[in-house]
Scaffold this active site. Structure first.
Site: not given
Ligand SMILES: Cc1cc2nc3c(=O)[nH]c(=O)nc-3n(C[C@H](O)[C@H](O)[C@H](O)COP(=O)(O)OP(=O)(O)OC[C@H]3O[C@@H](n4cnc5c(N)ncnc54)[C@H](O)[C@@H]3O)c2cc1C
Ligand SMILES: Cc1ncc(C[n+]2csc(CCOP(=O)(O)OP(=O)(O)O)c2C)c(N)n1
Ligand SMILES: [Mg+2]
Lengths: 568, 163
Positions: A50, A112-113, A162, A478
């Site tokens: 899912e 169930f479920q 259901k 990471m």
């Molecule tokens: C491993 C990892 C590393 C990361 N490193 C970075 C990084 O270095 N830099 C980075 O930028 N992010 C990074 N992120 C992502 C970060 O966690 C956030 O998800 C991201 O920065 C949020 O983006 P955003 O501010 O564009 O917001 P979004 O989550 O895209 O939110 C959108 C915003 O726009 C608004 N909005 C939506 N629709 C409309 C509309 N029609 N009109 C007006 N407003 C609207 C919403 O209300 C909201 O406030 C990383 C994520 C991971 C998993």
């Molecule tokens: C479901 C879930 N569990 C744990 C994490 C924490 N986490 C972030 S990056 C990462 C490692 C990812 O490893 P891989 O897919 O090999 O990517 P790499 O960083 O090596 O490119 C983990 C465990 C997560 N983001 N999501």
């Protein structure tokens, strides 16, 4: 004419123009599956878990202006779906989730479920409904689509017991629906917009910082027109990539934890910051205290008032759809003789170019090992920069974001807010179904891909010719990077001792698998893979195990306190 | 600072848990929460007493407004308002304490609703601080049981909250 609840539901989906439902059957949804079986307008995509259904529906939404729909059974079906619902919720992705529930008279009996679906999902949906009377079903479905797609988008869930899907009612699908309690402000305040334009025109060091809101609102053209008109630098968050063309000279790269040196320096040192559809995430502005130290005026355009002044105090808040507000701003500037002072702006660009000279995304191109950055660069070249790229979560995600230059919105599909490993492959399925002619690649890691690897089977069933680019560093890279930097090289459980043979695995699922071990083979392998238009190809790139993502703002540090590659 | 939020909300199953869930999920305080249907049975009115800095209360208001079932939110503490809470308190009232207790209830405009030969049950309404003052005025050992509704609030004069 009287229809059953299940028939009504299918009619409603047809009425909404739903092309695909991503789902998995079970007891509580059998009535609905039976009706799906009897018609052929709404096609069902059978996933293998899912979570995959939710990510596929999500990828379908993200990559198109259409809306993804998922269908799962009660209990374990729902709990398996929760990760996917939360993923969509955190990134404001419109989606409708239909769940089966035990019969109304069994609710609360630990049947169930049975699970409290509405309760479990409440914190990670925009809204949810439990339909207790079949006569409410059609209007509830209408409301679900309306809520999911208007205002700040998000997933909406409809839980259908259901007996409700079995019961009879007159069917009429409402053309429109209004909720007295739901009236998002969509039109920006004219006075505030004028004030914002004035501030921007007088700015000495302006910076435009945009996010997912641009992509969600299909406002990329409006943004591009606006930014080019004023000649300002522009950065896009991880969620906003493609909102402004990455190949445009005014683009400074992504901001934040793994953003470019120049974007972060400009974010910190600007005197007027225009934030558009971005939410000042902690991964973007770093330590808020440090961010405040610099005096600057902030204009923030967002559809959600609660995004404004949540983490950072804003001077000019504008609540409304970003596209309309940007168009209005363009109009005001165009009809005014005023322009930003050319000399001042030039000096600011001079400073930015100085920062750009750091060349913060440089990496070792002469390595005997495959550098992951190189793979992404080649991927960009070979796909002509025009592919849809999904990703999982980790270093590979950051490299994809940094080195694939997205010029168009909705091309970069990743889980930013929740950071869900396992997202990439199922999301790519949704992307491919929404864009049947397009090239779709998933940049993944050997750990992430194993979280939803079962969907390779779905890809076989529906002939989805995805290209999987596995940046296989034999580490949860990471995690390893953080352990290297902050935990004294103690690599606790970030290494998997027994990885599968991905080539054989791909073959077992009926696909093509290729292992690439030398830099010289990267380009050829990619070319061959993308030439196989009809096949899914799993490319297992054995990359440099020790490569890290730079620049990096360590957690809790200020935005300009970046670790750069050269410093190590 | 203490704020009193008045909320009009659809009278639907689950609306209350959405609101209380919002407070717990985002770490906001709830000092008290009261809710009952209004003259229009499809709508309920809720009074939430919370505390936090202005920024936090602004976020609370915005987050509440974002809930689909919330029709309207006002911060009563932004203007003149009336605040009332009801308390039922059962006290020991035997021997010489009996008259004293009656007198004290009168001073606070309380009403004695139920009497046994050993106890009174007193009804008191007022602001929270008045009820606190009453409890402080009597000896703690005398109190057998208390139940309070939490504050309800309404704006003064022409300030009206409706749709
Ligand atoms: C491993 C990892 C590393 C990361 N490193 C970075 C990084 O270095 N830099 C980075 O930028 N992010 C990074 N992120 C992502 C970060 O966690 C956030 O998800 C991201 O920065 C949020 O983006 P955003 O501010 O564009 O917001 P979004 O989550 O895209 O939110 C959108 C915003 O726009 C608004 N909005 C939506 N629709 C409309 C509309 N029609 N009109 C007006 N407003 C609207 C919403 O209300 C909201 O406030 C990383 C994520 C991971 C998993
Ligand atoms: C479901 C879930 N569990 C744990 C994490 C924490 N986490 C972030 S990056 C990462 C490692 C990812 O490893 P891989 O897919 O090999 O990517 P790499 O960083 O090596 O490119 C983990 C465990 C997560 N983001 N999501
Ligand atoms: Mg890895």
């Amino acid at each position: 004419m009287q229809l059953t609840g299940a028939e009504i539901l299918i009619r409603c989906l047809q009425e909404e123009g739903v092309e695909y439902v991503f789902g998995y059957p079970g007891g509580a949804v059998l009535n609905i599956y039976d009706e799906l079986f009897k018609q052929n307008k709404v096609k069902h995509v059978l996933v293998r878990h899912e979570q995959g259904a939710l990510h596929a529906a999500d990828g379908y939404s993200r990559s198109s202006q259409k809306i993804g729909v998922a269908l799962v059974t009660s209990g374990p079906g729902v709990t398996n779906a929760v990760t996917g619902i939360a993923t969509a919720y955190m990134d404001s992705i419109p989606m409708v989730v239909i769940t089966g529930q035990v019969p109304t008279n069994a609710i609360g009996q630990d049947a169930f479920q049975e699970c409290d679906t509405v309760g479990i999902t409440r914190p990670c949906v925009k809204h949810n409904f439990l339909v207790k009377d079949v006569r409410d079903l059609a209007v509830t479905v209408k409301k679900a689509f309306y809520l999911a797609t208007t205002g700040r988008p998000g997933p909406v869930l409809v839980d259908i017991p259901k007996d409700v899907s079995q019961a009879l009612a007159e069917y009429a699908y409402p053309k429109t629906v209004t909720l007295r309690s739901y009236n998002p402000v969509t039109k920006g305040h004219a006075g505030q917009i004028k004030k914002a334009v004035q501030l921007l025109l007088e700015a000495k060091r302006p910076m435009v910082y945009t996010g997912g809101g641009i992509v969600l609102n299909d406002a990329a053209e409006s943004l591009t027109r606006f930014v080019r008109l004023l000649g300002f630098p522009c950065t896009n968050t991880l969620m906003g990539l493609g909102g402004f063309p990455a190949t445009d000279p005014q683009f400074t790269g992504m901001p934040g934890m793994h953003g470019t040196y120049e974007s972060n320096m400009a974010m910190q040192n600007c005197d007027v910051l225009l934030a558009v559809g971005a939410r000042f995430d902690d991964r973007v502005i770093g330590n808020p205290e440090h961010f405040y130290r610099q005096d600057r005026k902030i204009i923030h355009i967002d559809i959600d008032p609660s995004s404004i002044s949540k983490r950072v105090k804003v001077d000019v808040p504008i609540v409304g759809y970003v596209r309309d507000v940007l168009d209005e701003m363009v109009k005001i500037v165009e009809s005014s003789p005023l322009r930003p002072d050319a000399a001042t702006l030039k000096a600011w660009w001079g400073q930015i170019k100085e920062w750009q000279r750091k060349d913060c995304l440089r990496y070792d191109r002469d390595s005997a090992l495959i550098k992951p950055q190189f793979v992404v660069e080649k991927l960009y070249e070979i796909t002509g920069g025009d592919a849809f790229i999904t990703s999982d979560v980790g270093q590979h995600q950051m490299w994809a974001a940094q080195y694939y230059k997205f010029d168009k919105p909705r091309r970069w599909i990743n889980s930013g807010g929740l950071g869900t490993m396992g997202f990439g492959l199922p999301a790519a399925m949704g992307v491919q179904l929404a864009n049947p002619q397009a090239t779709v690649a998933c940049v993944t890691g050997e750990a992430s891909i194993q979280m939803c690897i079962q969907e390779l089977s779905t890809c076989k069933q529906y002939h989805l010719p995805l290209k999987l680019v596995n940046l296989n560093n034999r580490y949860m890279g990471m995690v390893r990077q953080w352990q290297e930097f902050f935990y004294g090289n103690r690599y606790a459980e970030s290494y998997m001792d027994a990885l599968p043979d991905f080539v054989k695995l791909a073959e077992a699922y009926g696909h093509v698998g290729v292992k690439i071990e030398k830099p010289g083979d990267v380009e050829g392998a990619l070319r061959e893979a993308f030439a196989q238009k009809e096949r899914l190809v799993f490319l297992d790139f054995i990359t440099d195990q020790t490569e890290n993502v730079f620049p990096m703002v360590p957690g809790g540090k200020g935005l300009t306190e970046m670790i750069l590659a050269e410093e190590l | 600072m203490r704020h009193i939020l008045s909320i009009l909300v659809e009278n639907e199953a689950g609306a209350l848990s959405r609101i209380s869930g919002l407070f717990s999920a985002r770490g906001y305080n709830i000092e008290s929460l009261t809710v009952a249907p209004t003259e229009d049975p499809t709508m309920s009115r809720m009074t939430i007493v919370t505390s936090g800095s202005d920024d936090v209360v602004e976020q609370i208001t915005k987050q509440l407004n974002k809930l689909v079932e919330v029709v309207k939110v006002v911060d009563l503490t932004d203007g003149n308002h009336i605040e009332r809470e009801l308390m039922l308190v059962k006290v020991r009232a035997a021997g010489k304490d009996r008259d004293e207790m009656k007198r004290l209830a009168d001073i606070f405009r309380g009403r004695i609703l139920d009497v046994t030969d050993k106890s009174y049950t007193i009804e008191l309404t007022g602001t929270g601080s008045k009820l606190d003052a009453f409890l402080q005025a009597i000896e703690p050992g005398v109190i057998l049981e208390t139940v309070r509704t939490g504050a309800s609030g309404i704006g003064r004069g022409e300030r009206i909250l409706r749709i």
